[in-house]
Design an enzyme around this catalytic site. Structure first.
Site, PDB file in Angstrom:
ATOM      1  N   ARG A 104      -8.119  41.185  48.965  1.00 34.25           N
ATOM      2  CA  ARG A 104      -8.473  41.287  50.379  1.00 34.25           C
ATOM      3  C   ARG A 104      -9.828  40.647  50.648  1.00 34.25           C
ATOM      4  NH1 ARG A 104      -4.045  40.972  51.349  1.00 34.25           N
ATOM      5  NH2 ARG A 104      -2.646  42.718  51.513  1.00 34.25           N
TER       6      ARG A 104
ATOM      7  N   GLU B  22      -9.223  37.038  50.612  1.00 35.84           N
ATOM      8  CA  GLU B  22      -8.562  36.692  51.866  1.00 35.84           C
ATOM      9  C   GLU B  22      -9.562  36.680  53.027  1.00 35.84           C
ATOM     10  OE1 GLU B  22      -4.547  38.146  54.124  1.00 35.84           O
ATOM     11  OE2 GLU B  22      -5.906  39.726  53.438  1.00 35.84           O
TER      12      GLU B  22
ATOM     13  N   SER C 257     -29.014  34.980  50.086  1.00 44.56           N
ATOM     14  CA  SER C 257     -29.259  35.256  48.674  1.00 44.56           C
ATOM     15  C   SER C 257     -28.311  36.328  48.150  1.00 44.56           C
ATOM     16  CB  SER C 257     -30.697  35.734  48.474  1.00 44.56           C
ATOM     17  OG  SER C 257     -30.919  36.110  47.132  1.00 44.56           O
TER      18      SER C 257
END
Length: 147
Positions: free
Chosen positions: A88, A91, A114
């Site tokens: 996920r 995705e 960063s």
């Protein structure tokens, strides 16, 4: 995705003792996500922090030394992750990565966030339609240098 023998030993002891990452946060005074990163060998602890982790988990003191070593970061394999939770996040970056990048550049200029001067918090948000996972990332903005 494989985990190191050290990680397996730590996780097994953590489970056997019924200790959560939040419990370790209270003991160490460090964020639970950072502690999990140490256990998964993605961050290194001081000798004192490492000793607290292994003693809390009831493991041999010699194991603490390995938690102080600089880790090889980036444990995911080059292929698309298959674990549903990790997928996920992959995705999310596939769908929202470019929009996030565009908005960061619009607000800050040409640079990056960063991952070294960085914090990540995970919170549970109660919701009558189903509890929600709240992930909060905060990283220092690093502008690209011009020369």
């Amino acid at each position: 995705m494989s985990t190191s023998a050290i990680t397996e030993k730590l996780l097994t002891a953590k489970k056997a003792k019924g200790i959560t990452f939040a419990d370790l946060e209270k003991i160490l005074g460090r964020d639970e996500v950072w502690i999990a990163a140490v256990i998964y060998r993605q961050a290194s602890a001081s000798q004192e922090e490492a000793s607290k982790i292994v003693s809390t988990l009831g493991l041999e003191p010699e194991l603490a030394e390995s938690l102080t070593e600089s880790p090889l970061k980036g444990s995911l394999e080059q292929t698309i992750p298959t674990d549903p939770l990790i997928y996920r996040f992959y995705e999310i970056m596939q769908v929202y990565g470019m929009p996030i990048k565009a908005i960061i550049h619009e607000k800050f200029g040409d640079g990056i966030m960063s991952a070294i001067d960085f914090t990540l918090d995970i919170e549970k948000e109660e919701d009558p339609k189903g509890d929600r996972v709240k992930v909060i990332m905060s990283g220092k903005f690093l502008p690209y240098k011009k020369w």
